[in-house]
Design an enzyme around this catalytic site. Structure first.
Site, short mmCIF file in Angstrom:
data_model
loop_
_atom_site.label_atom_id
_atom_site.label_comp_id
_atom_site.label_asym_id
_atom_site.label_seq_id
_atom_site.Cartn_x
_atom_site.Cartn_y
_atom_site.Cartn_z
N GLU A 317 0.82 -1.21 0.00
CA GLU A 317 0.00 0.00 0.00
C GLU A 317 0.85 1.26 0.00
OE1 GLU A 317 -2.67 -0.64 3.37
OE2 GLU A 317 -4.10 -1.63 2.04
N ASP A 391 -8.28 -9.12 4.11
CA ASP A 391 -7.96 -7.96 4.92
C ASP A 391 -8.99 -7.76 6.02
OD1 ASP A 391 -6.90 -5.64 5.85
OD2 ASP A 391 -7.20 -4.47 4.03
N GLU A 419 -12.48 -2.37 12.41
CA GLU A 419 -12.44 -1.63 11.14
C GLU A 419 -13.57 -2.06 10.20
OE1 GLU A 419 -8.72 -1.92 9.05
OE2 GLU A 419 -9.58 -1.15 7.20
C1 BDP Z 1 -6.12 -2.12 5.91
C2 BDP Z 1 -6.46 -0.81 6.54
C3 BDP Z 1 -5.34 0.17 6.47
C4 BDP Z 1 -4.07 -0.48 6.99
C5 BDP Z 1 -3.80 -1.76 6.25
C6 BDP Z 1 -2.66 -2.54 6.86
O1 BDP Z 1 -7.59 -0.28 5.91
O2 BDP Z 1 -5.72 1.30 7.21
O3 BDP Z 1 -3.00 0.39 6.87
O4 BDP Z 1 -4.90 -2.60 6.31
O5 BDP Z 1 -2.94 -3.49 7.56
O6 BDP Z 1 -7.07 -3.01 6.39
O7 BDP Z 1 -1.50 -2.23 6.63
#
Ligand code: BDP
Length: 727
Positions: A317, A391, A419
């Site tokens: 990401e 996720d 989340e």
């Molecule tokens: C996702 C989240 C994000 C996190 C990412 C992670 O939306 O905010 O930074 O995972 O785990 O679920 O790195």
């Protein structure tokens, strides 16, 4: 005939009685003073049952503390605090043994004649035993280390808190996993990524000098459930957390947590050598970069001598990582491992990576990336996958890396913060979800190789390297977690980290007793409500294996229609006029092939794939006949409706504790449950309208259709403001 005088005397008597009763009721209401929830499960209210009070008091006449250290001091203070609260008097803390003494201290300090076998207790295990010493019966809480004694004290207090007998105690306990860590996603500016309980509890502005009381309370709460590590900052890291001035700030927190057996860790941004080190590169093959990390490690340990290590999110990401330089994840992780090794530090290297390319199924990418690297990591490096391969969805199958990396210790990461589970607005007891994944059989070495067992076994094969990590749900809210029941998830995470074989139900039972009351009028309905809550959530949001159809930005609320070039919900549900779901069998993306054949074949075969994961692994026509006898379409819709009904049942269960617990916490939960009901209806109606716009099929008989057309739900803004919008 009734004599009128007598009658009037009687009625006066009744009036007087009524008056007395109402005074008693008033007094008891006043005694049941409102609680904010700040005290968590460490409230220590007076023992109500007089028989138990007598028993407990006779076994806790005084305390004998052996040895002296900051940890022993917090242990004895906790014991005093707990006993004073629950027994109503302060047991004397002295140096002599008498009848009803509680002895706490390391094994080597126990008086002669008080021999116990400490073998196998390790650094954190403990013993609690009723013993005859010098002719009197005492309770001994002992361990090989002071930290073990502290854990033993919390365990002993739990016995009293949960109204358990104290006679003939013989408890011996050691943790199932050695690293039990919370991964704070706290930003240095005080916000919390995916945090729903206010701001970060770290007040960086005043650290290291001003140490808030809240830090020690946080330490106590974590120690009470066996947490022994805290990563202070977000995986989406800022390099400056490794700058000297920030390390000094972090050392202030390390000082608070140390006596409680908790080490601190930091996230390490891979580009730090460039961003704060003045180097032109962060290439792990560059000698200057390697040296920078070694120097940084030396500096950190000179400031925080018991620093735990680094947590790293790399090449994920948008985060920098070794692949920016053509190096593998292992090369990057090993460079950091090498820098920390001389000081006993470790690296948690996250396995959460996926390509942002639509033609690649996200579910298969983590395994594809890391499986070839098995055995290539240094011995002080953990690889840390999430519990499932996408996720943190409300339901996922276990991550296929569990059972596939025999030569690399894996630490499992779960979310405690909600989340994708209604943020802090929904009551969802997550221990059932943790239990589901920990008890999933990977068949890695034949049947019985559950995820939990695999995590534990790494300790034997990899020098004690066994771990679990949870992304916490705490913030500056008065009750720590926003929703009072968020505390249960934090509590349960700790309990399962200590013992991955424990059951969600027994943990809920303890938590309710410690948080509310031992009365069965409270424990029974609340437990039932908690145990059904996660399934209810799954039903009203993503039933039958649907997933990732939440709002794009906030991750709360329905948005199965989200569709833009970077991310589209259609990749996850693939709905068309006649079918829905993703084919992940060997005919599709092949995700089932990443599991051991017993598991993969079970998922791939329609006759054995669990209904709960059906659309995760299969793409099926709406007319497909389910085990329930319903068509797939009817099943999806029915589940959306029953999910909402279940929230209604939860409301009824909660109403049973009115008057049995304090009003403040009762009302807080009651109001949130009606909020949850509203959101559950929103999910149901939006999803039924959306999927129905493809299937064109009617609702199963007897169900009331959503009150508005699809366009209405699409227009609800995110983050939404639908007061008056949705009635
Ligand atoms: C996702 C989240 C994000 C996190 C990412 C992670 O939306 O905010 O930074 O995972 O785990 O679920 O790195």
């Amino acid at each position: 005939m009734i004599d009128s005088r007598e009658y009037s005397i009687d009625s006066n008597l009744i009036d007087n009685m009524k008056h007395i009763i109402s005074v008693i009721l008033l007094l008891s209401t006043l005694c049941m003073k409102g609680e904010t929830g700040y005290d968590l499960w460490l409230r220590y209210p007076p023992v109500e049952n007089s028989r138990l009070l007598k028993e407990y008091s006779s076994k806790n006449k005084n305390i004998l503390v052996l040895g002296d250290s900051p940890t022993i001091r917090v242990a004895s203070e906790e014991l005093e605090r707990g006993l004073e609260g629950m027994l109503g008097y302060k047991p004397e803390t002295g140096r002599r043994i008498g009848k009803g003494t509680v002895v706490i201290g390391r094994h080597d300090l126990l008086p002669s004649g008080c021999r116990v076998d400490p073998e196998g207790l390790g650094e954190e295990g403990f013993l609690i035993r009723s013993m005859k010493i010098e002719g009197v019966t005492a309770t001994v809480i002992t361990a090989l280390t002071d930290k073990g004694v502290l854990y033993g004290v919390f365990r002993y207090l739990r016995l009293l808190q949960t109204a358990s007998p104290l006679a003939d105690l013989d408890i011996r306990d050691t943790p199932g996993l050695n690293y039990r860590v919370l991964n704070h996603w706290d930003n240095l500016n005080g916000t919390v990524e995916r945090g729903y309980a206010g701001y970060s509890i770290w007040n960086w502005e005043r650290l290291p000098h001003y140490k808030e009381q809240r830090y020690s309370d946080y330490a106590r709460a974590n120690a009470s459930i066996g947490i022994n590590g805290l990563v202070l900052n977000n995986v989406n890291a800022e390099a400056k957390s490794l700058r000297h001035d920030w390390l000094v700030k972090a050392s202030g927190l390390a000082d608070v947590f140390r006596p409680y057996g908790i080490r601190i860790y930091l996230t390490a941004k891979f580009s730090a050598p460039k961003e704060i080190g003045g180097l032109p590169t962060a290439d792990p093959r560059d000698e200057r970069v390697r040296q920078w990390w070694k120097d940084k490690a030396r500096e950190i340990y000179s400031i925080i001598p018991d620093f735990g290590g680094f947590l790293v999110k790399a090449n994920s990401e948008g985060q920098p990582g070794p692949q920016d330089y053509g190096c593998s994840h292992a090369e990057g992780a090993n460079m950091l491992g090498e820098a920390l090794a001389p000081y006993g530090g470790i690296v948690f290297w996250r396995a959460f990576v996926y390509q942002n390319e639509r033609h690649i199924d996200r579910v298969v990418t983590g395994y594809n990336e890391f499986k070839p690297l098995d055995g290539k990591f240094r011995e002080n490096v953990f690889l840390q996958p999430k519990n499932g391969p996408i996720d943190f969805q409300p339901r996922e199958p276990f991550h296929p890396l569990f059972g596939s990396m025999p030569d690399t210790p894996l630490a499992m990461e779960v979310q405690i913060t909600q989340e994708n589970l209604g943020h802090a607005g929904h009551l969802v007891y997550l221990a059932t979800m943790y239990e589901e994944v920990l008890k999933s059989d990977t068949y890695a070495g034949g049947s019985g190789y559950t995820v939990g067992r695999i995590l534990k076994d790494y300790a034997r094969s990899h020098h004690g390297m066994s771990a679990i990590a949870g992304v916490p749900n705490v913030g500056t809210d008065l009750n720590w977690t926003g929703h009072l029941f968020g505390q249960a998830n934090w509590y349960a995470f700790g309990r399962l980290a200590w013992n991955p074989d424990a059951g969600a139900e027994e943990i809920a039972d303890d938590w309710i007793r410690m948080t509310f009351s031992n009365a069965s009028g409270v424990t029974e309905p609340v437990k039932e409500m908690m145990m059904m809550s996660r399934e209810a959530y799954v039903d009203y949001t993503m039933p039958v294996g649907l997933n990732h159809i939440m709002n794009f930005g906030s991750h709360n609320g329905p948005e199965p229609w989200h569709h833009d070039p970077s991310w589209t919900a259609y990749d996850y549900h693939k709905v068309t006029a006649d079918s829905i779901g993703v084919d992940r069998t060997p005919k599709g993306t092949g995700a089932t092939l990443q599991y051991h054949s017993e598991v993969g074949e079970r998922f791939a075969d329609l006759s054995t794939c669990p209904d709960e994961l059906l659309l995760w692994f299969h793409r099926l026509p709406f007319t497909y006949r389910m085990r329930s006898g319903r068509t797939l379409w009817d099943e999806i819709v029915t589940r959306y409706y029953t999910g909402v009904e279940k929230v209604g049942e939860m409301q009824d269960m909660w109403s049973k504790v009115e008057g049995l617990i304090d009003d403040e916490r009762y009302r807080h939960v009651k109001e949130l449950l009606s909020f949850q009901k509203r959101e559950a209806e929103w999910w149901r109606d939006a999803c039924v309208q959306f999927f129905g716009s493809y299937s064109g099929l009617p609702l199963p008989e007897g169900l009331t259709p959503p009150p508005h057309p699809l366009e209405y739900y699409k227009r609800i803004p995110f983050p939404y403001d639908w007061n008056g919008y949705y009635d």
